[in-house]
Design a protein around this motif. Structure first.
Motif, short mmCIF file in Angstrom:
data_model
loop_
_atom_site.label_atom_id
_atom_site.label_comp_id
_atom_site.label_asym_id
_atom_site.label_seq_id
_atom_site.Cartn_x
_atom_site.Cartn_y
_atom_site.Cartn_z
N GLU A 68 0.80 -1.23 0.00
CA GLU A 68 0.00 0.00 0.00
C GLU A 68 0.84 1.28 0.00
N PRO A 69 1.87 1.42 0.84
CA PRO A 69 2.67 2.66 0.78
C PRO A 69 3.35 2.84 -0.58
N SER A 75 1.33 6.63 -6.91
CA SER A 75 0.22 7.50 -7.27
C SER A 75 0.58 8.98 -7.06
N MET A 76 1.29 9.26 -5.97
CA MET A 76 1.69 10.64 -5.68
C MET A 76 2.67 11.13 -6.74
N LYS A 77 3.63 10.29 -7.14
CA LYS A 77 4.59 10.68 -8.17
C LYS A 77 3.88 10.95 -9.49
N PHE A 81 3.84 14.51 -11.37
CA PHE A 81 4.29 14.59 -12.77
C PHE A 81 3.21 15.21 -13.65
N ASN A 82 1.98 14.75 -13.48
CA ASN A 82 0.88 15.27 -14.29
C ASN A 82 0.63 16.75 -14.01
#
Length: 105
Positions: A68-69, A75-77, A81-82
């Motif tokens: 999970e981490p 997801s955070m990266k 980036f987006n």
């Protein structure tokens, strides 16, 4: 055979019969103990199987918790980036619009 000999043999046979009865009683007790032990082993085997299955489920849950981490970090990266890419595209678009506006005047 005389009555005395018959009486001695009957006494000997009674003694052997009592001895055999005691041995049979002992064997019945031992047989019951073996049956109880076999049932206990069967129950233990079933419980061990259940415990193994539970450990497998817990292992899968632990693997999910470990992953999970990493999924959150990924997801955070991706979001960062987006966001940066969107901001850059917005800046380029704004610059082009500004440049075109300067050219049109």
């Amino acid at each position: 055979m005389e009555n005395e000999e018959i009486a001695v043999k009957i006494t000997a046979l009674e003694h052997e019969a009592k001895s055999a009865k005691h041995r049979i009683d002992d064997l019945e007790v031992q047989n019951q103990a073996i049956q109880d032990l076999a049932l206990s082993v069967k129950e233990l085997t079933i419980n061990m199987g259940n415990m193994l299955e539970e450990q497998r489920r817990q292992g899968k849950d632990i693997d999910k918790l470990k992953a999970e981490p990493a999924e959150q970090w990924s997801s955070m990266k991706r979001t960062i980036f987006n966001t940066i890419l969107g901001a850059m595209a917005g800046a380029v678009a704004t610059g082009l619009i500004y440049a075109m506006a300067q050219y049109i005047k």
